[in-house]
Write an enzyme that holds these catalytic residues in place. Structure first.
Site, PDB file in Angstrom:
ATOM      1  N   LYS A  67       0.855  -1.181   0.000  1.00 44.90           N
ATOM      2  CA  LYS A  67       0.000   0.000   0.000  1.00 44.90           C
ATOM      3  C   LYS A  67       0.889   1.228   0.000  1.00 44.90           C
ATOM      4  CE  LYS A  67      -2.131   2.058   3.471  1.00 44.90           C
ATOM      5  NZ  LYS A  67      -3.060   2.422   4.564  1.00 44.90           N
ATOM      6  N   MET A 220      -4.626   4.150  18.618  1.00 45.77           N
ATOM      7  CA  MET A 220      -4.564   3.917  17.182  1.00 45.77           C
ATOM      8  C   MET A 220      -3.924   5.052  16.393  1.00 45.77           C
ATOM      9  SD  MET A 220      -5.915   0.981  17.398  1.00 45.77           S
ATOM     10  CE  MET A 220      -5.991   0.546  15.665  1.00 45.77           C
ATOM     11  N   ASP A 223       1.654   6.367  14.564  1.00 46.57           N
ATOM     12  CA  ASP A 223       2.219   5.497  13.524  1.00 46.57           C
ATOM     13  C   ASP A 223       3.456   6.118  12.881  1.00 46.57           C
ATOM     14  OD1 ASP A 223       1.083   7.548  12.095  1.00 46.57           O
ATOM     15  OD2 ASP A 223      -0.212   6.281  10.867  1.00 46.57           O
ATOM     16  N   LYS A 227       4.608  11.033  17.161  1.00 47.28           N
ATOM     17  CA  LYS A 227       3.191  11.002  17.509  1.00 47.28           C
ATOM     18  C   LYS A 227       3.000  10.388  18.894  1.00 47.28           C
ATOM     19  CE  LYS A 227       0.742  10.988  13.088  1.00 47.28           C
ATOM     20  NZ  LYS A 227      -0.262  10.247  12.282  1.00 47.28           N
TER      21      LYS A 227
END
Length: 323
Positions: A67, A220, A223, A227
């Protein structure tokens, strides 16, 4: 080669289907059949964009692909979403590209699925109060996926944007749930059984000591290096589960506790895949606070894209081009 548009992907892959195939992917990773290769993620130096490529293979399916995409913060002025990506699947037998699938929706639904799988295996079965920290586009995916695995009746939320809170409230109301927007993150998580953080934050939003015993947290948002959504002391005090240990320690929520010396690699209780595959029991008491550090891995993207490709011919969707 089959090409599936964003509209095709939305029509082909539902939340519960995504939970099923992403769960299978976690188990394959734990058994060693699925591998996520090192992530390439760079600041582009143009349009303030961040561009990345995630690749992987699962020999149990078999499945191979990548991806590519990232974050374009100026897209709102063009009528586009800020996150843009596409998945390319290759024939594992020959290496030839076999499909290109628009991945904006699929990224959202697979992220919600990963969090829901963690909630299914790590939260208390009677969990009924959900708190969302961050109510942007991803929050709706998280809500719908969580509803598929737990009997949620109340939804509490905090976001620095009043507009986001209002828009999310409309989505909650459509699902017939009680909605309780809160003036602070602390108040949002205070009564929660399940907390999901899904923001681009680079500072701790949820502090140690704010959560009730027995709470499950799916973190969540982190990444990328820098962060952060959780207080490192909270991470260190919790039972930690991750999608990919190396990523969690380098670019996930665990990076800050790790850098501060509060945790080591040994502090990770297990991967979520090990829990899904029955190789680890997961939650071990009603009182422990569990944290799932979901950094996002390529095999999640490949699994939902492959599902769309598999279902498309029978439904007459997609465009096939010579290659």
């Amino acid at each position: 080669m089959l090409i599936l548009s964003e509209q095709d992907a939305r029509a082909l892959v539902g939340v519960e289907d995504a939970i099923t195939v992403v769960g299978e992917t976690f188990a394959a990773m734990a058994r060693g059949a699925g591998r996520n290769y090192p992530v390439v993620r760079e600041v582009l130096g143009y349009q303030n964009a961040v561009f990345g490529v995630k690749t992987g293979a699962d020999t149990s399916r078999p499945l191979l692909g990548l991806k590519a995409g990232g974050y374009w913060p100026n897209n709102a002025t063009r009528g586009l979403t800020n996150h843009q990506s596409a998945t390319v699947l290759f024939d594992p037998e020959t290496g030839r590209a076999m499909a290109v699938v628009s991945a904006n929706y699929l990224t959202g639904v697979r992220t919600g699925a990963a969090s829901a799988i963690a909630t299914r295996h790590l939260s208390r079965p009677d969990s009924s109060v959900l708190a969302l920290i961050g109510t942007g586009v991803q929050a709706v995916y998280q809500l719908r996926a969580t509803l598929a695995v737990r009997p949620i009746r109340r939804v509490r939320a905090w976001d620095p944007s009043p507009e986001n809170l209002q828009a999310f409230g409309r989505a909650v109301a459509e699902l017939g749930l009680d909605y309780e927007p809160q003036p602070s993150a602390r108040e949002a998580v205070a009564e929660a059984d399940v907390v999901i953080t899904v923001t681009p934050s680079q500072r701790a939003l949820v502090e140690h000591g704010w959560l009730r015993p027995g709470t499950h947290v799916s973190a969540m948002g982190a990444d990328t290096k820098g962060k952060q959504e959780l207080d490192p002391a909270l991470v260190a005090a919790a039972s930690i589960f991750v999608d990919e240990p190396a990523q969690a320690l380098s670019i996930g929520e665990c990076q800050h506790a790790f850098a501060a010396g509060l945790i080591t690699g040994e502090s990770i209780r297990a991967t979520l895949g090990e829990v899904v595959a029955g190789m680890h029991p997961g939650r071990q008491s009603e009182e422990e606070i569990t944290v799932f550090d979901g950094t996002g891995v390529s095999l999640q993207d490949l699994a939902v894209a492959e599902l769309a490709v598999r279902l498309a011919p029978a439904r007459g969707m997609g465009v096939t081009v010579a290659y």
